[in-house]
Every structure is written in C-alpha cells, then in structure tokens.
Design a protein around this motif. Structure first.
Motif, PDB file in Angstrom:
ATOM      1  N   PRO A   1       0.906  -1.174  -0.011  1.00  0.00           N
ATOM      2  CA  PRO A   1       0.096  -0.157   0.011  1.00  0.00           C
ATOM      3  C   PRO A   1       0.791   1.391   0.060  1.00  0.00           C
ATOM      4  N   ALA A   2       0.377   2.486  -0.291  1.00  0.00           N
ATOM      5  CA  ALA A   2       0.941   3.626  -0.413  1.00  0.00           C
ATOM      6  C   ALA A   2       0.658   4.034   1.262  1.00  0.00           C
ATOM      7  N   THR A   3       1.585   3.709   2.285  1.00  0.00           N
ATOM      8  CA  THR A   3       1.411   4.190   3.676  1.00  0.00           C
ATOM      9  C   THR A   3       2.008   5.251   3.951  1.00  0.00           C
TER      10      THR A   3
ATOM     11  N   MET B   1      -1.169   4.749   8.234  1.00  0.00           N
ATOM     12  CA  MET B   1      -2.321   5.102   7.453  1.00  0.00           C
ATOM     13  C   MET B   1      -2.066   4.788   6.252  1.00  0.00           C
ATOM     14  N   PHE B   2      -3.218   4.218   5.516  1.00  0.00           N
ATOM     15  CA  PHE B   2      -3.020   3.926   4.004  1.00  0.00           C
ATOM     16  C   PHE B   2      -4.346   3.874   3.185  1.00  0.00           C
ATOM     17  N   ASN B   3      -4.454   4.257   2.043  1.00  0.00           N
ATOM     18  CA  ASN B   3      -5.630   4.173   1.270  1.00  0.00           C
ATOM     19  C   ASN B   3      -5.706   2.861   0.566  1.00  0.00           C
ATOM     20  N   ARG B   4      -6.963   2.321   0.600  1.00  0.00           N
ATOM     21  CA  ARG B   4      -7.470   0.940  -0.239  1.00  0.00           C
ATOM     22  C   ARG B   4      -8.450   1.111  -0.976  1.00  0.00           C
ATOM     23  N   HIS B   5      -8.523   0.721  -2.009  1.00  0.00           N
ATOM     24  CA  HIS B   5      -9.638   0.594  -3.209  1.00  0.00           C
ATOM     25  C   HIS B   5     -10.430  -0.531  -2.625  1.00  0.00           C
ATOM     26  N   GLU B   6     -11.483  -0.551  -2.504  1.00  0.00           N
ATOM     27  CA  GLU B   6     -12.475  -1.570  -2.050  1.00  0.00           C
ATOM     28  C   GLU B   6     -13.004  -2.433  -3.300  1.00  0.00           C
ATOM     29  N   PRO B   7     -12.745  -3.807  -2.845  1.00  0.00           N
ATOM     30  CA  PRO B   7     -12.745  -4.633  -4.010  1.00  0.00           C
ATOM     31  C   PRO B   7     -14.225  -4.731  -4.986  1.00  0.00           C
TER      32      PRO B   7
ATOM     33  N   SER C   1     -15.412   1.364  -6.888  1.00  0.00           N
ATOM     34  CA  SER C   1     -14.530   2.617  -7.314  1.00  0.00           C
ATOM     35  C   SER C   1     -14.287   3.205  -6.008  1.00  0.00           C
ATOM     36  N   ASP C   2     -14.799   2.805  -4.954  1.00  0.00           N
ATOM     37  CA  ASP C   2     -14.736   3.530  -3.657  1.00  0.00           C
ATOM     38  C   ASP C   2     -13.148   3.401  -3.025  1.00  0.00           C
ATOM     39  N   THR C   3     -12.716   4.231  -2.312  1.00  0.00           N
ATOM     40  CA  THR C   3     -11.374   4.361  -1.511  1.00  0.00           C
ATOM     41  C   THR C   3     -11.686   4.663  -0.218  1.00  0.00           C
ATOM     42  N   VAL C   4     -10.987   3.977   0.720  1.00  0.00           N
ATOM     43  CA  VAL C   4     -11.372   3.800   2.115  1.00  0.00           C
ATOM     44  C   VAL C   4      -9.775   4.182   2.392  1.00  0.00           C
TER      45      VAL C   4
ATOM     46  N   GLU D   1      -4.847  14.507   5.368  1.00  0.00           N
ATOM     47  CA  GLU D   1      -3.837  14.516   4.619  1.00  0.00           C
ATOM     48  C   GLU D   1      -2.607  14.078   5.517  1.00  0.00           C
ATOM     49  N   ALA D   2      -2.332  12.802   5.251  1.00  0.00           N
ATOM     50  CA  ALA D   2      -1.241  12.238   5.949  1.00  0.00           C
ATOM     51  C   ALA D   2       0.035  12.904   6.437  1.00  0.00           C
TER      52      ALA D   2
END
Length: 389
Positions: A145-147, A165-171, A174-177, A203-204
């Motif tokens: 992930p981009a952590t 903290m990291f962003n993840r696309h939901e399987p 198109s949502d990102t959490v 904004e991490a």
C-alpha cells in the motif's frame, strides 16, 4: 538545577581527578559542565576518568539542563559530510523519510509500508512489522500500500506509538477507504497493529504531534466538489486529531481562516481555494500551530491553538517572506519547527529542503547555510550520548 550529590558525582572519576592535578571530583564536575557538548566529546580523549565522567547519565542530564541549544536529526538530499554533524548508518533505503517529531527517538519510513524506529544515542533500530492487519493478509494490494506514518509519545505512560495510514480501493468497487492502525513500540512480545479507522480522509503528510495528540489537515483530494463554498463540504483548514494515550479519535476542529471567508466575493473565493495548497501544521512553544503561507502576497501567518475545547485560535506572527521567496507560489508551504531563546523562529521549507531563521522583531528571514534537507526532526536527547562515527 541543583547539583548532583557528591557521592553520585564521584562515580568513575578517580582517574579524572588525577589527570586534573589538584582538582577534586566536585570541582572537575562543575568545570566540565560549563563546556559545550561538542568540546566535551573531544575532551573525553584526555583520560579514562574524563570519559567516564562525561559519559555518566547523571552528568549528561545535568549538562542537558544547562545547555539547552536545540538539536536536529536530519536526512540530507546528498551523502556528503557537513560541519557539526554526527552520521548514523541506518542501512539501505534511500527513500526513507524522517518523520517530523520532537522526541529522543527518531522514526524513518517509506511509502511502501516500511517503518524503522531509531535511537540516536545508541544507533539501535527497531523495525516494525510490515504486514497490515486489515482485510485479507494474502491480498497483494495490502502488502504494497501507499503508507504514511506519524510518531509520538503518550504523556502519562511514556509509551512510544506509531500511527500508520494507507488508502485502499474496495474490491469490486470504485470507492477508496483510508485505514488507520496503531503500534506501541515497547509493547513487548504481544505488540501488534491495532485498528483505529475513521470515515474521513486526512492529509497524512501534514501530521504533527503536539502534547498527547496527532493532528492532521483534512485531505482535499477526496472532496473536489466540496471546495466551492464555505458553508458546505470539508473546509481546507479543518483539523482532525487522535489521542495518543487512548488511541481514540477526537472531535474535528474548525480552523481560524475559512469561516471568515465569503465565496460570493471573488477575492475571498480565490483565497479559500488557495488554502488547500498553502497550509501546514507545526508545533511551537508546546502549542499546535497552523501556518498559512500566502505565497502570492509573500506573507506567512502563524495561528496558535490556545483552547482546543473552545476551538480558539490566535494569530501570533505575521512574517514577510518576500526577501527569501524568489517568486510568488501558492505551494510554498512552510512548517514551523521551534522558537529559539532570542525569539527567532526556525522554519522548514519542504519544497526546497531549506531552513529559515525568521526574526519577528526586525521582520527579516534568512536561509541557514546548510545542505539541502530531505527531512528533519527535533532531537530532545543529549549530544553527549550520541555515538561518534
């Protein structure tokens, strides 16, 4: 600060007294205490007794109380040596960034889920587990992930904690959490990442630790349609915070700028949109500071949070930056680092990797003559305890 007891002073100082001739251990203690740390590191070579005395934790604490010059831990953008620097090898990893903290430990991270805690006094390192605990551990996306990280210390327990903290696309969506978890450094064999997620995006890279909380600006990238008006969406100077002790998210905090702007006015609307690019968080004098560099006007405003519960901010500094900013730029963010004893401010310009010294009395700013910095933190330990390399 009261002088240490005679018995404590004399530990390991017999040969030091011999080397100093007629000087008693007490007198030698007081004499050496007056030297700056850089000179003492050379004087340690005089004899074993002097080395023993100046390496004694009791002497180091007394020296630190007497000499309060700030120390900086930094990564440079090149590998050259610099005057007055002590180099500590931390292994491979040119992409490691030093988290901006104000502690006696340092934390180096990468965006690829790599986190290394460093004790500058011993050069010891502690690598945190890389695997995420959220979702399917066999999912490749979770391993790469981009952590982002933040590093702080709980005031009551003294525990060092890392927030990841990291962003993840939901399987299949198109949502990102944005996911959060916490790790306690001295958690023993049972230490593990603990989930502390929320339903907003921060904004991490704006993270700053003040007292017992980690503060963030909200991330405008995920609210592109909500910037248009002041009264809807997420304001650019909105602040989120996590209590380090309880590991609980606190209520959001309204910033001091956007609420006074009216986007029906063309100038106010322009300034409101620019806030997304020109704000930075920092800590000065133990308070959270919101730095607003109005680059097009060559003005740096520093707002201090003086009451979290009431959401009360006070603008304590208005600094002209035209003398050091070559051209107007709305992305010329400036991060306040510390206030010197004479009232001057040390400010880090991330875009150029430069340090500024700003004098509010004369309204002048000058660059520090130092190589370009990659990242920087304040070190609260003692220079006497640093390993000499």
């Amino acid at each position: 600060m009261a002088s240490p007891p005679n018995q404590a002073r004399r530990r390991g100082t017999t040969s030091a007294s011999d080397a100093a001739g007629a000087l008693s251990p007490d007198v030698l203690f007081d004499v050496l205490l007056r030297f700056p740390a850089k000179d003492l590191c050379r004087l340690r070579a005089v004899c074993r007794g002097w080395r023993s005395l100046t390496s004694n934790p009791l002497f180091i604490r007394a020296h630190a109380a007497r000499h309060r010059s700030p120390l900086l831990v930094a990564r440079f953008r090149d590998d050259g040596d610099g005057d007055g620097t002590t180099r500590i090898a931390v292994g491979a990893g040119p992409d490691r960034q030093l988290l901006c903290a104000n502690l006696d430990l340092a934390c180096l991270v990468t965006r690829w889920n790599d986190c290394l805690v460093l004790d500058p006094a011993t050069a010891a390192t502690h690598a945190l587990p890389r695997y995420p605990v959220l979702g399917d551990p066999n999912c490749e996306e979770l391993y790469k992930p981009a952590t982002y990280f933040a590093f702080g210390r709980a005031p009551a327990t003294g525990e060092y904690k890392v927030l990841r903290m990291f962003n993840r696309h939901e399987p299949y969506s198109s949502d990102t959490v944005q996911l959060f978890d916490v790790f306690t450094i001295n958690g023993g064999g049972n230490a593990r990442w603990r989930v502390r997620s929320r339903d907003f995006f921060v904004e991490a890279r704006s993270a700053v630790v003040v007292g017992g909380a980690v503060y963030f600006l909200l991330n405008g990238e995920y609210y592109p349609k909500k910037r248009a008006t002041v009264n809807s969406g997420i304001p650019p100077d909105y602040v989120a915070s996590l209590d380090i002790e309880t590991e609980e998210w606190r209520r959001e905090l309204q910033g001091p700028i956007s609420g006074s702007l009216d986007t029906n006015d063309a100038d106010d609307r322009k300034e409101y949109i620019s806030l997304w690019y020109q704000l930075a968080l920092g800590e000065l004098k133990g308070a959270l500071v919101l730095a607003n560099h109005r680059g097009c006007q060559f003005i740096l405003d520093l707002w201090f949070l003086i009451d979290f519960e009431k959401g009360l901010w006070v603008k304590e500094y208005i600094i002209e930056t035209e003398s050091i900013v070559q051209s107007p730029s709305r992305e010329y963010r400036m991060k306040p680092l510390l206030v010197l004893d004479d009232g001057r401010l040390v400010i880090y310009v991330e875009l150029t990797g430069r340090l500024l010294i700003c004098d509010p009395e004369t309204d002048t700013c000058t660059f520090v003559e130092i190589r370009q910095l990659d990242s920087i933190a304040i070190y609260t330990g003692s220079l006497l305890s640093l390993p000499r390399r």
